[in-house]
Design a protein around this motif. Structure first.
Motif, mmCIF file in Angstrom:
data_model
loop_
_atom_site.group_PDB
_atom_site.id
_atom_site.type_symbol
_atom_site.label_atom_id
_atom_site.label_comp_id
_atom_site.label_asym_id
_atom_site.label_seq_id
_atom_site.Cartn_x
_atom_site.Cartn_y
_atom_site.Cartn_z
ATOM 1 N N UNK A 21 0.845 -1.163 0.000
ATOM 2 C CA UNK A 21 0.000 0.000 0.000
ATOM 3 C C UNK A 21 0.897 1.234 0.000
ATOM 4 N N UNK A 22 0.466 2.219 -0.774
ATOM 5 C CA UNK A 22 1.221 3.467 -0.813
ATOM 6 C C UNK A 22 0.311 4.615 -0.375
ATOM 7 N N UNK A 23 0.941 5.625 0.187
ATOM 8 C CA UNK A 23 0.231 6.817 0.644
ATOM 9 C C UNK A 23 0.599 7.963 -0.289
ATOM 10 N N UNK A 24 -0.416 8.668 -0.754
ATOM 11 C CA UNK A 24 -0.226 9.792 -1.669
ATOM 12 C C UNK A 24 -0.751 11.051 -0.980
ATOM 13 N N UNK A 25 0.081 12.079 -0.895
ATOM 14 C CA UNK A 25 -0.365 13.327 -0.272
ATOM 15 C C UNK A 25 -1.249 14.096 -1.246
ATOM 16 N N UNK A 26 -2.013 15.026 -0.704
ATOM 17 C CA UNK A 26 -2.876 15.879 -1.524
ATOM 18 C C UNK A 26 -2.457 17.329 -1.325
ATOM 19 N N UNK A 27 -3.183 18.227 -1.936
ATOM 20 C CA UNK A 27 -2.886 19.657 -1.813
ATOM 21 C C UNK A 27 -3.283 20.218 -0.448
ATOM 22 N N UNK A 28 -3.973 19.406 0.369
ATOM 23 C CA UNK A 28 -4.398 19.845 1.698
ATOM 24 C C UNK A 28 -3.718 18.968 2.743
ATOM 25 N N UNK A 29 -3.002 19.608 3.675
ATOM 26 C CA UNK A 29 -2.261 18.887 4.706
ATOM 27 C C UNK A 29 -3.168 17.932 5.475
ATOM 28 N N UNK A 30 -2.652 16.736 5.726
ATOM 29 C CA UNK A 30 -3.287 15.671 6.516
ATOM 30 C C UNK A 30 -4.328 14.868 5.741
ATOM 31 N N UNK A 31 -4.740 15.309 4.588
ATOM 32 C CA UNK A 31 -5.694 14.591 3.750
ATOM 33 C C UNK A 31 -4.893 13.736 2.777
ATOM 34 N N UNK A 32 -5.043 12.403 2.852
ATOM 35 C CA UNK A 32 -4.208 11.528 2.021
ATOM 36 C C UNK A 32 -5.030 10.498 1.262
ATOM 37 N N UNK A 33 -4.449 10.034 0.163
ATOM 38 C CA UNK A 33 -5.021 8.973 -0.660
ATOM 39 C C UNK A 33 -4.252 7.703 -0.363
ATOM 40 N N UNK A 34 -4.960 6.614 -0.169
ATOM 41 C CA UNK A 34 -4.332 5.315 0.061
ATOM 42 C C UNK A 34 -4.558 4.457 -1.173
ATOM 43 N N UNK A 35 -3.461 3.993 -1.736
ATOM 44 C CA UNK A 35 -3.502 3.122 -2.907
ATOM 45 C C UNK A 35 -3.081 1.723 -2.487
ATOM 46 N N UNK A 36 -4.025 0.793 -2.426
ATOM 47 C CA UNK A 36 -3.652 -0.559 -2.015
ATOM 48 C C UNK A 36 -2.841 -1.264 -3.100
ATOM 49 N N UNK A 37 -2.049 -2.222 -2.669
ATOM 50 C CA UNK A 37 -1.334 -3.071 -3.623
ATOM 51 C C UNK A 37 -2.292 -4.180 -4.032
ATOM 52 N N UNK A 38 -2.611 -4.232 -5.311
ATOM 53 C CA UNK A 38 -3.603 -5.182 -5.828
ATOM 54 C C UNK A 38 -2.879 -6.312 -6.553
ATOM 55 N N UNK A 39 -3.233 -7.542 -6.192
ATOM 56 C CA UNK A 39 -2.674 -8.737 -6.831
ATOM 57 C C UNK A 39 -3.761 -9.330 -7.726
ATOM 58 N N UNK A 40 -3.478 -9.360 -9.039
ATOM 59 C CA UNK A 40 -4.450 -9.868 -9.997
ATOM 60 C C UNK A 40 -3.909 -11.110 -10.693
#
Length: 182
Positions: A1-20
């Motif tokens: 899983x990776x964490x992506x920051x946004x333009x607003x502090x403390x608000x983040x996007x979580x991108x799970x690692x997907x196994x297909x």
């Protein structure tokens, strides 16, 4: 899983690692240890799930302290535009919003901390949304902001005149009239 920051502090996007593979896919939708390793320490206590039809707009909602909620948003089926508005009065991004498309296809999640109003619009035929909360619902602490407040200028991806909105949400004030205690 990776964490992506946004333009607003403390608000983040979580991108799970997907196994297909030929069978389909697998991913960890939530892993407390993985988030803690990235500096995110949250004790979730409640899961909420909603089903909505195309054109539905829910929000913008929040709970004031001491019942403020951090939310971890994701879509199980369909597609939404998820919106968080910074209502932390001392924040340099107060009154600014962040919008992201969450879907069953992209599997992205939005982590919305205390101090944000939240809402979403359904842009697919239907959508099933699941979100975790770190605090139980408390009616007396709830607040909201009108979804079409012109000062916020939110693009909900739909014709707002045709939006399906609850009577309660239609009565919410603009951001200037909200009772945010953040």
């Amino acid at each position: 899983m990776t964490i992506e920051t946004t333009s607003i502090q403390d608000l983040v996007i979580i991108n799970p690692t997907v196994f297909e593979d030929a069978r389909g896919y697998f991913f960890e939708a939530y892993n407390q240890n993985a988030l803690a390793a990235q500096g995110i320490h949250i004790n979730f206590v409640q899961d909420n799930q909603s089903f909505s039809k195309r054109g539905t707009l829910r929000g913008l909602h929040y709970q004031n302290p001491p019942f403020a909620q951090t939310k971890l948003m994701r879509v199980l089926e369909g597609e939404i535009i998820d919106v968080a508005v910074d209502i932390r009065k001392q924040s340099p991004t107060y009154g600014q919003h962040f919008a992201i498309t969450l879907s069953d296809e992209n599997k992205k999640q939005l982590l919305i901390p205390h101090g944000f109003a939240h809402g979403f619009s359904v842009i697919s035929e239907t959508a099933v949304v699941l979100y975790k909360c770190d605090q139980f619902y408390n009616k007396e602490s709830e607040g909201g902001i009108r979804f079409d407040d012109s000062s916020l200028n939110i693009d909900w991806g739909m014709d707002l005149a045709a939006a399906i909105v609850s009577d309660k949400d239609l009565l919410l004030p603009g951001i200037e009239g909200c009772n945010s205690q953040f």
